[in-house]
Design a protein around this motif. Structure first.
Motif, PDB file in Angstrom:
ATOM      1  N   GLU A   1     -54.804  12.930  27.309  1.00 54.78           N
ATOM      2  CA  GLU A   1     -55.232  11.536  27.308  1.00 54.78           C
ATOM      3  C   GLU A   1     -54.362  10.760  28.286  1.00 54.78           C
TER       4      GLU A   1
ATOM      5  N   PHE B   1     -49.512  10.070  30.580  1.00 60.89           N
ATOM      6  CA  PHE B   1     -50.439  11.021  29.974  1.00 60.89           C
ATOM      7  C   PHE B   1     -49.744  11.700  28.816  1.00 60.89           C
ATOM      8  N   ARG B   2     -50.553  12.153  27.865  1.00 56.58           N
ATOM      9  CA  ARG B   2     -50.017  12.899  26.729  1.00 56.58           C
ATOM     10  C   ARG B   2     -50.972  14.053  26.429  1.00 56.58           C
ATOM     11  N   ARG B   3     -50.409  15.069  25.811  1.00 59.34           N
ATOM     12  CA  ARG B   3     -51.186  16.245  25.425  1.00 59.34           C
ATOM     13  C   ARG B   3     -51.421  16.169  23.920  1.00 59.34           C
ATOM     14  N   THR B   4     -52.690  16.164  23.531  1.00 61.47           N
ATOM     15  CA  THR B   4     -53.027  16.041  22.116  1.00 61.47           C
ATOM     16  C   THR B   4     -53.382  17.384  21.494  1.00 61.47           C
TER      17      THR B   4
ATOM     18  N   ASP C   1     -45.552   9.644  25.101  1.00 59.52           N
ATOM     19  CA  ASP C   1     -46.440   9.182  24.041  1.00 59.52           C
ATOM     20  C   ASP C   1     -45.967   7.800  23.634  1.00 59.52           C
TER      21      ASP C   1
ATOM     22  N   ALA D   1     -62.013   7.876  30.242  1.00 56.34           N
ATOM     23  CA  ALA D   1     -61.244   7.141  31.249  1.00 56.34           C
ATOM     24  C   ALA D   1     -62.067   6.954  32.523  1.00 56.34           C
TER      25      ALA D   1
ATOM     26  N   TRP E   1     -55.268   4.675  24.834  1.00 50.60           N
ATOM     27  CA  TRP E   1     -55.325   6.057  25.307  1.00 50.60           C
ATOM     28  C   TRP E   1     -56.786   6.488  25.417  1.00 50.60           C
ATOM     29  N   PHE E   2     -57.104   7.217  26.480  1.00 48.85           N
ATOM     30  CA  PHE E   2     -58.465   7.707  26.688  1.00 48.85           C
ATOM     31  C   PHE E   2     -58.446   9.154  27.152  1.00 48.85           C
ATOM     32  N   ALA E   3     -59.373   9.944  26.608  1.00 42.16           N
ATOM     33  CA  ALA E   3     -59.613  11.279  27.145  1.00 42.16           C
ATOM     34  C   ALA E   3     -60.192  11.106  28.552  1.00 42.16           C
TER      35      ALA E   3
ATOM     36  N   ASP F   1     -61.492  18.969  26.774  1.00 43.37           N
ATOM     37  CA  ASP F   1     -60.866  18.647  28.064  1.00 43.37           C
ATOM     38  C   ASP F   1     -59.420  19.120  28.150  1.00 43.37           C
TER      39      ASP F   1
END
Length: 159
Positions: free
Chosen positions: A24, A12-15, A99, A138, A132-134, A20
């Motif tokens: 992602e 997971f990553r923080r955008t 990432d 997802a 990658w998906f929010a 949300d």
């Protein structure tokens, strides 16, 4: 009931974008002809089976490399626990914040007879796409049996 066990990593990553919370997750689309053209429910957490002499975490890291062709990320491994599938297989997943550029993926492969009963054995990628998906997207892509892991990750990140 099967004794098979599987382990994997949910990156997971923080955008910092989106309603949300800007998170992602990295999912892979299952490779091979049985999954071609199937989007909803055709994406999965990179994972794979392991033998009793391997720890689940070691297996998760090895499978990540086998499926994506990239080293597993370093960082804190957050346990998302286990889920027993209807087949009896026990799946264990960890989340790791990282990432990764999906364009760097060099997928592992598997062989199967295709078309069925043809006698022709062909090689296919384990995963034919990684993206990658929010979380909301997802949820529409992920195999239903793996949804508890996404829910657990989102619960951990919220609080």
């Amino acid at each position: 009931m099967t004794n098979k066990r599987s382990a994997g990593l949910l990156l997971f990553r923080r955008t910092g974008r989106g309603s949300d919370g800007g998170v992602e997750v990295l999912l892979g689309h299952m490779g091979g002809p049985l999954w071609a053209g199937r989007d909803a429910g055709g994406w999965a957490i990179p994972k794979g089976e392991y033998a009793p002499d391997e720890t689940p975490r070691d297996a998760a890291r090895r499978e990540f490399t086998e499926e994506l062709g990239l080293p597993p990320p370093e960082g804190e491994y957050l346990s998302l626990g286990e889920v027993r599938l209807s087949s009896g297989k026990l799946v264990t997943i960890w989340a790791v914040e990282a990432d990764l550029d999906p364009g760097l993926m060099v997928p592992g492969t598997f062989t199967m007879e295709w078309p069925p009963h043809s006698g022709t054995v062909r090689e296919f990628p384990e995963l034919d796409q990684v993206a990658w998906f929010a979380p909301a997207m997802a949820e529409t892509k992920l195999m239903p049996s793996q949804m508890p892991f996404l829910e657990r990750l989102l619960g951990l990140l919220k609080g």
